[in-house]
Design a protein around this motif. Sequence first.
Motif, short mmCIF file in Angstrom:
data_model
loop_
_atom_site.label_atom_id
_atom_site.label_comp_id
_atom_site.label_asym_id
_atom_site.label_seq_id
_atom_site.Cartn_x
_atom_site.Cartn_y
_atom_site.Cartn_z
N LEU A 271 7.59 -6.41 -1.04
CA LEU A 271 7.09 -6.86 -2.34
C LEU A 271 7.88 -8.07 -2.85
N THR B 1 -0.80 -5.15 -9.07
CA THR B 1 0.23 -4.13 -8.88
C THR B 1 -0.24 -2.74 -9.29
N LEU C 17 -0.14 -11.36 -8.78
CA LEU C 17 0.12 -10.04 -8.20
C LEU C 17 -0.85 -9.02 -8.80
N ILE D 245 8.25 -4.03 -11.43
CA ILE D 245 8.20 -5.48 -11.61
C ILE D 245 9.28 -5.84 -12.62
N ASN E 2 -1.97 -5.16 -13.64
CA ASN E 2 -1.55 -3.79 -13.31
C ASN E 2 -2.76 -2.88 -13.29
N ASP F 137 4.92 0.33 -8.84
CA ASP F 137 5.67 -0.87 -8.45
C ASP F 137 6.58 -1.31 -9.59
N THR G 12 -0.60 -4.91 -3.92
CA THR G 12 0.44 -4.01 -3.42
C THR G 12 -0.09 -2.69 -2.85
#
Length: 322
Positions: A41, A53, A51, A59, A75, A57, A9
């Motif tokens: 996204l 991230t 993903l 989620i 993350n 972001d 992202t």
Amino acid sequence: MTRPYIYITRKCSEEQLAPLYEVADVDMWPEEETACPREILLEKAEKADGLLTMLSDSIDRELLDKASHLKVIANLAVGFDNIDVPYANSKGIVVCNTPDILTDTTADLTFGLLLSTARRLMEASEYVKQNQWKSWGPLLLAGHDVHHKTIGILGMGKIGQAVAKRATGFDMKVLYHNRSRNEQAETSLGAVFTSFDEMLATSDFIVCLAPLTNETRELFNKDAFKKMKKSAIFINAGRGAVVNEEDLYNALVNGEIAGAGLDVFLNEPIGAEHPLVGLHNVVALPHIGSASYETRYSMMNLCAMNIAAVLNGNEPKTKVVI
């Protein structure tokens, strides 16, 4: 056989993401300082197996319900309050974070923020740059000593202990409040466990490193600031939502506390129009706690290894367990 699809992202170092390129097709939002728009996204998540991230972001259930192929989320942060972890786990999605790597880097920044606020370093730098320095004065830009003062740390985890270790080099007395006592910090650093109220009342510097939970949300409010010394300086390098920003603003304007150093805010990013930014006794930073080249590259690499591990049917290194 179709290779897995990974979406990242924010623009990251391709060199650090090498483990991903070996096992998947990788797609990345091309901007470093601009967040991937929500609609994009959501679109990318629909077909993603993994993903990578950012903390910014969201989620949430909406995204997770669309992400029917998703197996892993990594993350780029220690925190993971931007992810609905229980709901992800209920769908068989593994969530990973990047603990430990950024401990010392974040502690460096936190203590640097404390020093900058106490000694008015940002003001002093601007004073020279704005050509205001005309002569020397006995109290010109006088600040507060840090050495031999008392620091109170909310959140004596690994980063809290690293900050406490730095504080001992300044001959500071270390108090802390935590959900439970940290005997290692008490033994190795001489830290003293206190109640939250006692820590507020007796500390010269209050450092917030607590995670965001239902218990810590807006824990620092008008009542908390009123309990602090008028000479106290508040430092937040944890989560913005732990502070009621309006109450902090009022405490600073009304002289209830002396200053604040902030690396995190309730709604990020912020700009010059934010009320706290305009105060001379506030040092405001753009959430750069772990922002060193060495640490951020290591975080990227760990995220990549975690995703690759899950896609290969292996256990990731730093799986979030709650």
